[in-house]
Design a protein around this motif. Sequence first.
Motif, PDB file in Angstrom:
ATOM      1  N   GLU A 158      -7.754   3.095   4.805  1.00  0.00           N
ATOM      2  CA  GLU A 158      -7.996   2.558   3.465  1.00  0.00           C
ATOM      3  C   GLU A 158      -8.579   1.146   3.541  1.00  0.00           C
ATOM      4  O   GLU A 158      -9.567   0.835   2.870  1.00  0.00           O
ATOM      5  N   ASP A 159      -7.984   0.296   4.357  1.00  0.00           N
ATOM      6  CA  ASP A 159      -8.336  -1.121   4.362  1.00  0.00           C
ATOM      7  C   ASP A 159      -9.701  -1.383   4.976  1.00  0.00           C
ATOM      8  O   ASP A 159     -10.400  -2.312   4.561  1.00  0.00           O
ATOM      9  N   ASN A 160     -10.104  -0.579   5.956  1.00  0.00           N
ATOM     10  CA  ASN A 160     -11.378  -0.797   6.637  1.00  0.00           C
ATOM     11  C   ASN A 160     -12.358   0.341   6.380  1.00  0.00           C
ATOM     12  O   ASN A 160     -13.122   0.741   7.258  1.00  0.00           O
ATOM     13  N   TYR A 205      -3.126   3.243   6.508  1.00  0.00           N
ATOM     14  CA  TYR A 205      -3.448   1.929   5.935  1.00  0.00           C
ATOM     15  C   TYR A 205      -4.813   1.437   6.404  1.00  0.00           C
ATOM     16  O   TYR A 205      -5.624   0.956   5.593  1.00  0.00           O
ATOM     17  N   GLU A 206      -5.084   1.538   7.699  1.00  0.00           N
ATOM     18  CA  GLU A 206      -6.345   1.036   8.223  1.00  0.00           C
ATOM     19  C   GLU A 206      -7.536   1.849   7.725  1.00  0.00           C
ATOM     20  O   GLU A 206      -8.627   1.311   7.522  1.00  0.00           O
ATOM     21  N   PHE A 217       0.828  -1.205   0.000  1.00  0.00           N
ATOM     22  CA  PHE A 217       0.000   0.000   0.000  1.00  0.00           C
ATOM     23  C   PHE A 217       0.863   1.256   0.000  1.00  0.00           C
ATOM     24  O   PHE A 217       0.530   2.269  -0.629  1.00  0.00           O
TER      25      PHE A 217
END
Length: 317
Positions: A124-126, A121-122, A40
Amino acid sequence: MKRIMLWSVLLFPLSGLCQQQAPKDTVRLSDLDLKAVMAFLAKDQVKDTDVIGDFNALDAILNKDIGEEALGKEIESLDMVRDSVAFYKLVTTKPAALYQKKLLMKQAFVKEHPDSYMSLYELEDNNEMYTTATYAAAYEQLSDRLKKMHAAQRIRDRIAAWKKLSPKGQQAPDFTRKNQYGKTIRLSDYRGKLVILDFWGSWCGACRQSHPHLKALYDTYKNKGLEIVAIANENAHGQPAFAECKAAWLGAIKKDEVNWVHVLNDEGSGGIDIVKAYDISAYPTKILLDRDGKILMRVSFMLNVEMDELIKSMLEK
């Protein structure tokens, strides 16, 4: 003891359960992957040594036992053939509740660490744990350093796209269909109530995992002004014939005991394509309408808590 990832339990196929063997391992709810994080951040040329500290900190938080060990033992104690009903009830309730707590822990980490690569990151990911408004607010709370990164553009693009989908205050497109009992209903029949439009399918494990929660919500508020109108897209995975699609739909309603209003997106009547009218691309997607049929909120995940909180605030006054 070896562990299995939560989703191998949470998203068990919802048909043919008796043909499988129950897992004998500890359920793992943390799903952090350093390789995925570094991929990412690749365009920003971030070094793994700059990430590993926060990665390990978040991983330690998520690996705290909040009931996984007990869940693993409960799963292990059941035989999927002999105890098929109990097993089905277990895997469609407890894992989802535990996983929701883990996702909320991730949200808390993002809020408390605005300058962490892991927060970016989180987010984006969640992303599906947020509504459009709270997702945009969470992004704005990130540090300027993170916002300038290439990786942050994906979040900005998503915010822009979400704002175009079913914007708050827009009148929800009306539609006419026959419900599961063959009675013709119109969405506009339910003006005066809060309405959850639940886009799902009998084939969708995550959709059906959300049913126990929806049942609890419906039982609490159905006499206070809440209605659920579920729109099933039974052609989403290329199922061949209308009769087979209808049978799968009715079978899932009966098995899951979800006794609210159900309609098929495609019943062969030539009505509007409800899925297209509401720009549905992910399942489950839930859209909350106010008493005038206007859109209040849209979420595309089985575990979002913000819709629950809004319903509670409006119906417990």
